[in-house]
Design a protein around this motif. Structure first.
Motif, PDB file in Angstrom:
ATOM      1  N   GLN A   1      -7.042  23.354  -5.284  1.00  0.00           N
ATOM      2  CA  GLN A   1      -8.332  23.772  -5.139  1.00  0.00           C
ATOM      3  C   GLN A   1      -9.078  23.989  -6.425  1.00  0.00           C
ATOM      4  OE1 GLN A   1      -9.624  27.332  -5.381  1.00  0.00           O
ATOM      5  NE2 GLN A   1     -11.766  26.996  -4.710  1.00  0.00           N
ATOM      6  N   LYS A   2      -8.126  24.582  -7.450  1.00  0.00           N
ATOM      7  CA  LYS A   2      -8.842  24.634  -8.856  1.00  0.00           C
ATOM      8  C   LYS A   2      -8.830  23.308  -9.230  1.00  0.00           C
ATOM      9  CE  LYS A   2      -6.397  29.125  -9.897  1.00  0.00           C
ATOM     10  NZ  LYS A   2      -5.096  29.526 -10.334  1.00  0.00           N
ATOM     11  N   SER A   3      -7.987  22.426  -9.254  1.00  0.00           N
ATOM     12  CA  SER A   3      -8.136  21.263  -9.905  1.00  0.00           C
ATOM     13  C   SER A   3      -9.344  20.387  -9.329  1.00  0.00           C
ATOM     14  CB  SER A   3      -6.847  20.385 -10.005  1.00  0.00           C
ATOM     15  OG  SER A   3      -6.503  19.907  -8.543  1.00  0.00           O
ATOM     16  N   LEU A   4      -9.324  20.526  -8.142  1.00  0.00           N
ATOM     17  CA  LEU A   4     -10.463  19.709  -7.524  1.00  0.00           C
ATOM     18  C   LEU A   4     -11.964  20.180  -7.760  1.00  0.00           C
ATOM     19  CD1 LEU A   4      -9.181  18.833  -4.196  1.00  0.00           C
ATOM     20  CD2 LEU A   4      -9.698  17.187  -5.964  1.00  0.00           C
ATOM     21  N   GLY A   5     -12.049  21.651  -7.860  1.00  0.00           N
ATOM     22  CA  GLY A   5     -13.300  22.487  -8.006  1.00  0.00           C
ATOM     23  C   GLY A   5     -14.105  22.427  -6.738  1.00  0.00           C
ATOM     24  N   ILE A   6     -13.648  22.053  -5.668  1.00  0.00           N
ATOM     25  CA  ILE A   6     -14.176  22.065  -4.282  1.00  0.00           C
ATOM     26  C   ILE A   6     -14.135  23.376  -3.735  1.00  0.00           C
ATOM     27  CG2 ILE A   6     -14.150  21.214  -1.978  1.00  0.00           C
ATOM     28  CD1 ILE A   6     -13.056  18.507  -2.913  1.00  0.00           C
ATOM     29  N   THR A   7     -15.099  23.801  -2.846  1.00  0.00           N
ATOM     30  CA  THR A   7     -15.045  24.833  -2.591  1.00  0.00           C
ATOM     31  C   THR A   7     -14.328  24.962  -0.993  1.00  0.00           C
ATOM     32  OG1 THR A   7     -17.436  25.324  -3.030  1.00  0.00           O
ATOM     33  CG2 THR A   7     -16.748  26.966  -1.376  1.00  0.00           C
ATOM     34  N   PHE A   8     -13.232  25.999  -1.074  1.00  0.00           N
ATOM     35  CA  PHE A   8     -12.568  25.919   0.157  1.00  0.00           C
ATOM     36  C   PHE A   8     -12.985  27.096   1.041  1.00  0.00           C
ATOM     37  CE2 PHE A   8      -8.113  23.923  -0.880  1.00  0.00           C
ATOM     38  CZ  PHE A   8      -8.851  22.695  -1.202  1.00  0.00           C
ATOM     39  N   ILE A   9     -13.241  26.852   2.479  1.00  0.00           N
ATOM     40  CA  ILE A   9     -13.036  27.875   3.382  1.00  0.00           C
ATOM     41  C   ILE A   9     -11.891  27.620   4.289  1.00  0.00           C
ATOM     42  CG2 ILE A   9     -14.427  29.060   5.458  1.00  0.00           C
ATOM     43  CD1 ILE A   9     -16.896  28.015   4.152  1.00  0.00           C
ATOM     44  N   TYR A  10     -11.031  28.701   4.152  1.00  0.00           N
ATOM     45  CA  TYR A  10      -9.878  28.794   4.782  1.00  0.00           C
ATOM     46  C   TYR A  10      -9.466  29.788   5.785  1.00  0.00           C
ATOM     47  CZ  TYR A  10      -4.737  28.607   4.548  1.00  0.00           C
ATOM     48  OH  TYR A  10      -3.493  28.163   4.806  1.00  0.00           O
ATOM     49  N   ILE A  11      -9.103  29.240   7.091  1.00  0.00           N
ATOM     50  CA  ILE A  11      -9.177  30.305   8.331  1.00  0.00           C
ATOM     51  C   ILE A  11      -7.703  30.763   8.478  1.00  0.00           C
ATOM     52  CG2 ILE A  11      -9.261  29.974  10.529  1.00  0.00           C
ATOM     53  CD1 ILE A  11     -12.165  29.322  10.207  1.00  0.00           C
ATOM     54  N   THR A  12      -7.365  31.733   8.857  1.00  0.00           N
ATOM     55  CA  THR A  12      -5.867  32.016   9.274  1.00  0.00           C
ATOM     56  C   THR A  12      -5.925  33.349   9.469  1.00  0.00           C
ATOM     57  OG1 THR A  12      -3.626  32.564   8.009  1.00  0.00           O
ATOM     58  CG2 THR A  12      -5.639  33.158   6.633  1.00  0.00           C
ATOM     59  N   HIS A  13      -4.543  33.717  10.036  1.00  0.00           N
ATOM     60  CA  HIS A  13      -4.414  35.007  10.780  1.00  0.00           C
ATOM     61  C   HIS A  13      -3.228  35.584   9.964  1.00  0.00           C
ATOM     62  CE1 HIS A  13      -1.721  32.527  12.945  1.00  0.00           C
ATOM     63  NE2 HIS A  13      -0.672  33.441  12.823  1.00  0.00           N
ATOM     64  N   ASP A  14      -2.819  34.913   9.039  1.00  0.00           N
ATOM     65  CA  ASP A  14      -1.814  35.438   8.110  1.00  0.00           C
ATOM     66  C   ASP A  14      -2.256  35.962   6.839  1.00  0.00           C
ATOM     67  OD1 ASP A  14       1.434  33.841   7.245  1.00  0.00           O
ATOM     68  OD2 ASP A  14       0.386  35.355   6.232  1.00  0.00           O
ATOM     69  N   GLN A  15      -2.148  37.293   6.847  1.00  0.00           N
ATOM     70  CA  GLN A  15      -2.525  38.198   5.742  1.00  0.00           C
ATOM     71  C   GLN A  15      -2.095  37.744   4.494  1.00  0.00           C
ATOM     72  OE1 GLN A  15      -0.854  41.367   4.452  1.00  0.00           O
ATOM     73  NE2 GLN A  15       0.126  42.010   6.458  1.00  0.00           N
ATOM     74  N   GLU A  16      -0.764  37.412   4.372  1.00  0.00           N
ATOM     75  CA  GLU A  16      -0.049  36.782   3.321  1.00  0.00           C
ATOM     76  C   GLU A  16      -0.592  35.604   2.603  1.00  0.00           C
ATOM     77  OE1 GLU A  16       4.447  36.316   3.393  1.00  0.00           O
ATOM     78  OE2 GLU A  16       3.766  34.306   2.013  1.00  0.00           O
ATOM     79  N   GLU A  17      -1.025  34.703   3.476  1.00  0.00           N
ATOM     80  CA  GLU A  17      -1.781  33.345   2.969  1.00  0.00           C
ATOM     81  C   GLU A  17      -2.968  34.070   2.429  1.00  0.00           C
ATOM     82  OE1 GLU A  17      -2.266  30.762   6.060  1.00  0.00           O
ATOM     83  OE2 GLU A  17      -0.331  30.417   6.327  1.00  0.00           O
ATOM     84  N   ALA A  18      -3.821  34.730   3.115  1.00  0.00           N
ATOM     85  CA  ALA A  18      -4.942  35.438   2.603  1.00  0.00           C
ATOM     86  C   ALA A  18      -5.086  36.008   1.339  1.00  0.00           C
ATOM     87  CB  ALA A  18      -5.664  36.323   3.638  1.00  0.00           C
ATOM     88  N   LEU A  19      -4.142  36.817   1.050  1.00  0.00           N
ATOM     89  CA  LEU A  19      -3.767  37.604  -0.116  1.00  0.00           C
ATOM     90  C   LEU A  19      -3.387  36.712  -1.148  1.00  0.00           C
ATOM     91  CD1 LEU A  19      -2.348  40.865   1.209  1.00  0.00           C
ATOM     92  CD2 LEU A  19      -4.396  40.563   0.314  1.00  0.00           C
ATOM     93  N   ASN A  20      -2.575  35.803  -1.075  1.00  0.00           N
ATOM     94  CA  ASN A  20      -2.203  34.891  -2.079  1.00  0.00           C
ATOM     95  C   ASN A  20      -3.286  33.725  -2.487  1.00  0.00           C
ATOM     96  OD1 ASN A  20       0.378  35.201  -2.689  1.00  0.00           O
ATOM     97  ND2 ASN A  20       1.463  33.849  -1.173  1.00  0.00           N
ATOM     98  N   MET A  21      -3.808  33.365  -1.757  1.00  0.00           N
ATOM     99  CA  MET A  21      -4.739  32.282  -2.157  1.00  0.00           C
ATOM    100  C   MET A  21      -5.931  32.562  -2.584  1.00  0.00           C
ATOM    101  SD  MET A  21      -3.310  29.167   0.221  1.00  0.00           S
ATOM    102  CE  MET A  21      -3.734  29.753   1.587  1.00  0.00           C
ATOM    103  N   SER A  22      -6.792  33.558  -1.844  1.00  0.00           N
ATOM    104  CA  SER A  22      -8.273  33.565  -1.831  1.00  0.00           C
ATOM    105  C   SER A  22      -8.711  34.212  -3.090  1.00  0.00           C
ATOM    106  CB  SER A  22      -8.690  34.348  -0.749  1.00  0.00           C
ATOM    107  OG  SER A  22      -7.745  34.353   0.309  1.00  0.00           O
ATOM    108  N   ASP A  23     -10.031  33.738  -3.292  1.00  0.00           N
ATOM    109  CA  ASP A  23     -10.870  34.517  -4.432  1.00  0.00           C
ATOM    110  C   ASP A  23     -11.310  35.635  -3.624  1.00  0.00           C
ATOM    111  OD1 ASP A  23     -10.255  32.642  -6.494  1.00  0.00           O
ATOM    112  OD2 ASP A  23     -11.999  31.364  -5.606  1.00  0.00           O
ATOM    113  N   ARG A  24     -12.008  35.490  -2.438  1.00  0.00           N
ATOM    114  CA  ARG A  24     -12.465  36.403  -1.411  1.00  0.00           C
ATOM    115  C   ARG A  24     -12.105  36.301  -0.133  1.00  0.00           C
ATOM    116  NH1 ARG A  24     -18.353  37.267  -1.044  1.00  0.00           N
ATOM    117  NH2 ARG A  24     -18.500  35.142  -0.985  1.00  0.00           N
TER     118      ARG A  24
END
Lengths: 278, 363
Positions: free
Chosen positions: B186-209
């Motif tokens: 995501q960083k290298s592409l600079g594309i906006t990601f909207i990521y859907i998950t039920h896994d809080q670990e994934e959310a905390l690890n990857m997200s800006d928000r």
């Protein structure tokens, strides 16, 4: 598969295999041999000849072949035109409706096919249901006399063969993962493009099976032409029957049958040629 | 509102299926190049939200604005948004190459064969799947299919990439590895990601928000740190990280801090992100992270240890205090505490934070 399973499987298919060998492959070989024999009065002698095959190219017989091929082609095309969208559409409906359509397609087939065909006579005959309906609606002024015409035969063919196409397409389309179509749309494909690049290729096996199940019988279905075409349309099937039952020319009937098999075989072979991974 | 830095604006969208309201008057915006995670349990409406953004579902009300253009009524193929589906949705009748080339081949702007090959190779390189071009999806493992699905979704350079629980079907190790890779990608592409998950670990690890979603609404939207430190509601507190919920009695507000009582003793807590006011004497929940509980003989509170677990260098001490079960987290093994012991503990000032009860699911 384990060795034991393999043995069990072999045992299970063995009776069917033997049955086919004796009752299907056997007569086929007999027919092939017969087609090279010489006619002799009401019987035949086993003097080798190619005359039977040469006769096929006789103008009259060859025209019958072409006529059969034409009717089979038209019927198959019409069945694709009606059967494919119907099968695909029914499969994509919610389960309840899909099952309804599938069952509705099959119910008439509990009745003998000859009987059902005779039903069309009542509809198509001069001053029959069709004529009355058309005249009542003011679409035509006098009876069409639709029965014993070529279109009547085509309608009969479509009627008899449509379920084979419907069920073949339905069966494959039912398993179609609609997410794939959504993915195609999401990746930039319009509705038609998504159909051509995803839906059609993925339901093609069903369409091909349907074509084979329609085309092969349509080459041989002569009773529809007899009943609804009044023997105006002479097909290869009726020619074989005539040669066998009335002319008592068994070697020629055999040669015609072999030629018919080769023809359908080539068409099916072309259809079955599979693309890798498809 | 028309901030050009926002690549996507969602304005008041709602969606019902029959009687069931799935999305309720939802508005938010996503900044260019942002990694936004929508976090929620199954049935919260997150997948429907995603389908509305990519156009596979119509919204009953509201607007979807993509890069300043209203795409609410636009067909999915006319939105520069691509999706990585949960089931990967790779075309089984096409090779890996054909799958990845698909968006380029059907695009309106035709490119040369050489350019096509170059861009497909580039996309496969980004997901480290070079060399698989001729294979069919059926010959790939789950992780490989995942990478191909991502390559196919990014090859057309969409403005926004939607990812619907893309790591859900992978095993834990692969999931962790893919999290890092996705973030880097995501960083290298600079594309906006909207990521859907039920896994809080994934959310905390990857997200800006992170947007915490429940019953078709966002309970809270903020950086992982904000949501972890100041969960707005009890649900958000429990869903993101582990939280103890202290039943407190509200006293008074002093600036950003509040005076409450817990177990009859005064406690200073942070105001946090609450959007309503509490009155004197009203009961109010306060969230407290397990690592902030200090177990010490000098503590004012006491409890009886009911359970101790030790896993991965983290020790969890569960104890009853009044009618509340609390879990303290300590790093490293401490053998001085045993089940059945009465311990004393302290809650430091401003460690706990006020939050709201989730009444009938609405925030």
């Amino acid at each position: 598969m384990t060795r034991k399973n393999q043995r069990t499987a072999t045992l299970a298919v063995l009776p069917m295999y033997l049955f086919s060998l004796v009752f299907v492959a056997g007569p086929l070989v007999y027919m092939l041999v017969l087609s090279f024999m010489t006619r002799d009065g009401f019987g035949f002698t086993n003097a080798f000849t190619l005359e039977n095959y040469r006769s096929i190219f006789n103008e009259v017989y060859f025209a019958t072949f072409l006529e059969s091929l034409k009717l089979a082609g038209i019927s198959t095309a019409a069945v694709i035109l009606f059967g494919y969208p119907f099968g695909l559409g029914a499969a994509l409906l919610p389960d309840r409706y899909a099952h309804f359509f599938r069952t509705a397609q099959m119910i008439p087939y509990f009745v003998n096919s000859l009987l059902r065909l005779c039903g069309w006579i009542i509809i198509f005959r001069a001053n029959g249901l069709l004529d009355k309906a058309l005249m009542a609606l003011g679409i035509t002024e006098e009876p069409l006399k639709f029965l014993y015409t070529y279109p009547a035969v085509v309608v009969g063919m479509i009627y008899v063969l449509l379920p084979f196409m419907f069920l073949s397409v339905y069966q494959v389309a039912e398993k179609l993962d609609l997410t794939l179509v959504e993915a195609a749309r999401d990746l930039g494909a319009g509705k038609i493009r998504a159909f051509l690049t995803v839906t059609l290729p993925l339901t093609l096996p069903g369409l091909k099976t349907g074509i084979i199940l329609t085309f092969i019988p349509s080459m041989g279905l002569f009773f529809i032409a007899s009943i609804l075409g009044g023997n105006k349309v002479v097909l290869i099937g009726s020619l074989i029957e005539e040669q066998l039952m009335r002319a008592h020319n068994q070697p020629f009937a055999a040669a015609l049958s072999v030629a018919l098999m080769l023809l359908t075989g080539v068409v099916c072979g072309l259809l079955m040629k599979k693309k890798r991974g498809a | 509102m028309d901030d050009v830095s926002n690549i996507l604006e969602i304005r008041g969208i709602s969606k019902s299926f029959g009687e069931t309201s799935v999305i309720r008057n939802l508005s938010f915006s996503v900044a260019r190049g942002e990694f936004l995670t929508v976090l929620g349990s199954s049935g919260c409406g997150k997948t429907t939200l995603l389908r509305i953004i990519c156009g596979l579902e119509e919204t009953d009300a509201g607007q979807v604005i993509l890069d300043g253009r209203d795409v609410t009524a636009a067909e999915p193929n006319l939105r520069e948004v691509n999706t990585v589906f949960q089931s990967y949705a790779l075309f089984p009748h096409m090779t890996v190459f054909e799958n990845v080339a698909y968006p380029l081949r059907i695009a309106k702007t035709k490119i040369s064969k050489a350019e096509l090959v170059r861009r497909v190779s580039e996309a496969l390189e980004l997901v480290r799947m070079t060399g698989c071009e001729r294979r069919y999806p059926s010959a790939l493992s789950g992780g490989q299919k995942q990478r191909i699905a991502i390559a196919r979704a990014i090859v057309g350079r969409p403005r926004v990439l939607l990812l619907d629980e893309p790591l859900g079907a992978l095993d834990l190790n692969l999931r962790r590895q893919m999290q890092t890779e996705l973030k880097n990608l995501q960083k290298s592409l600079g594309i906006t990601f909207i990521y859907i998950t039920h896994d809080q670990e994934e959310a905390l690890n990857m997200s800006d928000r992170i947007a915490v979603m429940k019953n078709g609404q966002f309970l809270q939207i903020g950086t992982p740190a904000e949501i972890y430190d100041s969960p707005k509601t009890v649900y958000a507190a429990r869903f993101v990280g582990e939280a103890n919920i202290l039943p407190c009695t509200f006293g008074k507000m002093t600036g950003d801090a509040a005076e409450v009582t817990f177990e009859g003793l005064p406690l200073t807590v942070r105001r946090g992100c609450i959007s309503r006011e509490y009155g004197n004497g009203e009961s109010v929940p306060a969230a407290l992270r397990g690592e902030q509980i200090v177990i010490s003989d000098a503590g004012r509170f006491s409890g009886v240890v009911s359970d101790i677990s030790f896993a991965g260098g983290v020790m969890r001490i569960t104890f009853g205090c009044g009618g509340t079960l609390l879990t303290a987290v300590r790093y490293g093994l401490d053998t001085s505490v045993k089940t059945g012991d009465t311990i004393r503990f302290e809650i430091p000032a401003s460690a706990a934070v006020l939050c709201e009860n989730d009444e009938g699911g609405t925030a």
